[in-house]
Enzyme design. Structure first.
Site, PDB file in Angstrom:
ATOM      1  NE  ARG A   1       9.267  20.710   1.666  1.00 33.61           N
ATOM      2  CZ  ARG A   1      10.676  20.698   2.134  1.00 33.61           C
ATOM      3  NH1 ARG A   1      10.745  19.862   3.067  1.00 33.61           N
ATOM      4  NH2 ARG A   1      11.406  21.375   1.615  1.00 33.61           N
TER       5      ARG A   1
ATOM      6  CG  HIS B   1      -5.982  -1.495   9.163  1.00 35.12           C
ATOM      7  ND1 HIS B   1      -5.434  -0.601   9.991  1.00 35.12           N
ATOM      8  CD2 HIS B   1      -6.531  -0.601   8.344  1.00 35.12           C
ATOM      9  CE1 HIS B   1      -5.685   0.671   9.900  1.00 35.12           C
ATOM     10  NE2 HIS B   1      -6.535   0.739   8.736  1.00 35.12           N
TER      11      HIS B   1
ATOM     12  CG  HIS C   1      -8.240   3.850   0.532  1.00 36.56           C
ATOM     13  ND1 HIS C   1      -8.453   3.151   1.707  1.00 36.56           N
ATOM     14  CD2 HIS C   1      -9.004   4.591   0.321  1.00 36.56           C
ATOM     15  CE1 HIS C   1      -9.589   3.517   2.278  1.00 36.56           C
ATOM     16  NE2 HIS C   1     -10.028   4.330   1.461  1.00 36.56           N
TER      17      HIS C   1
ATOM     18  CG  ASN D   1      -1.715   1.172   1.292  1.00 40.21           C
ATOM     19  OD1 ASN D   1      -1.471   2.253   1.145  1.00 40.21           O
ATOM     20  ND2 ASN D   1      -2.796   0.818   1.869  1.00 40.21           N
TER      21      ASN D   1
ATOM     22  N   GLY E   1       0.633  -1.231   4.562  1.00 41.66           N
ATOM     23  CA  GLY E   1       1.440   0.032   4.210  1.00 41.66           C
ATOM     24  C   GLY E   1       2.115   0.388   5.200  1.00 41.66           C
TER      25      GLY E   1
ATOM     26  CD  GLU F   1      -7.251  -0.166   0.871  1.00 38.48           C
ATOM     27  OE1 GLU F   1      -6.774  -1.373   0.745  1.00 38.48           O
ATOM     28  OE2 GLU F   1      -6.672   0.914   1.634  1.00 38.48           O
TER      29      GLU F   1
HETATM   30  N1  PXP Z   1      -6.642  -2.762   4.225  1.00 37.96           N
HETATM   31  C1  PXP Z   1      -7.291  -1.347   4.120  1.00 37.96           C
HETATM   32  C2  PXP Z   1      -8.838  -1.750   3.769  1.00 37.96           C
HETATM   33  C3  PXP Z   1      -6.828  -0.225   4.607  1.00 37.96           C
HETATM   34  O1  PXP Z   1      -7.503   0.833   4.539  1.00 37.96           O
HETATM   35  C4  PXP Z   1      -5.387  -0.081   5.005  1.00 37.96           C
HETATM   36  C5  PXP Z   1      -4.956   1.147   5.054  1.00 37.96           C
HETATM   37  O2  PXP Z   1      -5.093   2.318   4.044  1.00 37.96           O
HETATM   38  C6  PXP Z   1      -4.535  -1.333   4.812  1.00 37.96           C
HETATM   39  C7  PXP Z   1      -5.189  -2.354   4.502  1.00 37.96           C
HETATM   40  C8  PXP Z   1      -3.135  -1.283   5.224  1.00 37.96           C
HETATM   41  O3  PXP Z   1      -3.301  -0.858   6.659  1.00 37.96           O
HETATM   42  P1  PXP Z   1      -1.616  -0.511   7.143  1.00 37.96           P
HETATM   43  O4  PXP Z   1      -1.358   0.834   6.638  1.00 37.96           O
HETATM   44  O5  PXP Z   1      -1.887  -0.418   8.668  1.00 37.96           O
HETATM   45  O6  PXP Z   1      -0.623  -1.470   6.714  1.00 37.96           O
END
Ligand code: PXP
Length: 238
Positions: free
Chosen positions: A19, A191, A44, A8, A214, A71
C-alpha cells in the site's frame, strides 16, 4: 536448553509495501514480537527491496533488544550494511537476485574461499556467522573449514516430505546436525517450519540452537487473530 525462535518479519514488510505507506509499521511489529516472546528478529533485505528495505534494517538495529539476525546474499551493499550495523548474527544465503524465496543452501566447497573471507570479516566486526546449507555432509564439512560459527539447515525439503513420512523426512537432518556438532558448529534451521512440523523437528535435532520462521507464523497470526478483529469492527458498526 530450549531452541530460540527468531521471527522473520519480511512478510510484514511485504504487506506494508503493498500500500506504499507505513501500515503495518515494521519496527512496531518487531518490538511487539519481542514483547510477545520472540527471542530474536530476522530480516532479509534483498537487492530489489521488495519486502525489507535497507532503511528498515537500520531502523530496527537501533531499537531491537533481542538478537537481530540479518540474512542475505553477501554482495558489497549487503556487507557494507553489516559493517555499519554489526548485528548479532549474519546468515549468508546463496540466493540469485530474482528468486522468490531462498530455495537451496550454499555449495560451500565451491565457494570456500569467498565464504572464508566473509566469515573473517564478520569475526572482525564481532558478528556471529551462519551459513545456509542443505544436509549434504560435504557442505557441512566445508562450512566448518570456512570458519563459520553456525550453519542454518534449509528445512524446505523436510517440510515438503513431512506429511508423507516424517521419520524419513528428518533422517538427513539428524545426520547433518550430528556432524555439525562434532565439527564444533552450532545448528540453526529454517524455511517452511510451521505449527504442524516444528515440534517434531525440534525434538529430533539435538542441540538445535535457533529456528527462523516467517511465512507460516505470520499466516497463523492472521488466522488466529481474525475472529477477534472482525468482532472489533462489528462492535463499531452497532
Ligand atoms: N531462513 C532463510 C535463509 C530464509 O530465506 C527464510 C525465508 O526468508 C527463512 C529462514 C524463513 O522461512 P519461512 O518464511 O518459510 O518461515
Amino acid at each position: 536448553m530450549s531452541t530460540k525462535l527468531s521471527l522473520n518479519v519480511n512478510k510484514i514488510a511485504t504487506l506494508r509495501n503493498s500500500r506504499g505507506q507505513n501500515r503495518p509499521n515494521v519496527v512496531d511489529v518487531a518490538l511487539d514480537c519481542e514483547k510477545f516472546g520472540a527471542d530474536g528478529i530476522t530480516v532479509h533485505p534483498r537487492p530489489d527491496e521488495r519486502h525489507i528495505k535497507f532503511q528498515d534494517v537500520y531502523d530496527l538495529s537501533s531499537i531491537i533488544k533481542t538478537e537481530l539476525n540479518i540474512e542475505g546474499y553477501p554482495n558489497s551493499k549487503f556487507m557494507s550494511l553489516i559493517s555499519d550495523i554489526k548485528p548479532s548474527q549474519v546468515t549468508f544465503v546463496p540466493d540469485e537476485p530474482g528468486v522468490l524465496t531462498s530455495n537451496s543452501g550454499w555449495n560451500t566447497q565451491l565457494h570456500q574461499s569467498m565464504l572464508t573471507e566473509l566469515n573473517s570479516e564478520l569475526r572482525l566486526h564481532g558478528v556471529r556467522s551462519s551459513i545456509f546449507v542443505d544436509t549434504d555432509l560435504k557442505n557441512i564439512e566445508y562450512a566448518a573449514m570456512c570458519g563459520a560459527d553456525r550453519i542454518e539447515l534449509y528445512t524446505g525439503p523436510f517440510a515438503l516430505n513431512y506429511s508423507r513420512d516424517k521419520e524419513d523426512a528428518v533422517k538427513n537432518y539428524i545426520n547433518a546436525s550430528k556432524l555439525a556438532l562434532e565439527l564444533g558448529l552450532g545448528v540453526n534451521a529454517g524455511h517452511d517450519l510451521c505449527l504442524e512440523n516444528l515440534k517434531f523437528f525440534a525434538s529430533k535435532i539435538e542441540g538445535l540452537l535457533e529456528v527462523s520462521i516467517g511465512h507460516a507464523l505470520i499466516c497463523d497470526a492472521i488466522y488466529y487473530g481474525l475472529q477477534k478483529t472482525i468482532q472489533m469492527y462489528q462492535e463499531l458498526l452497532k
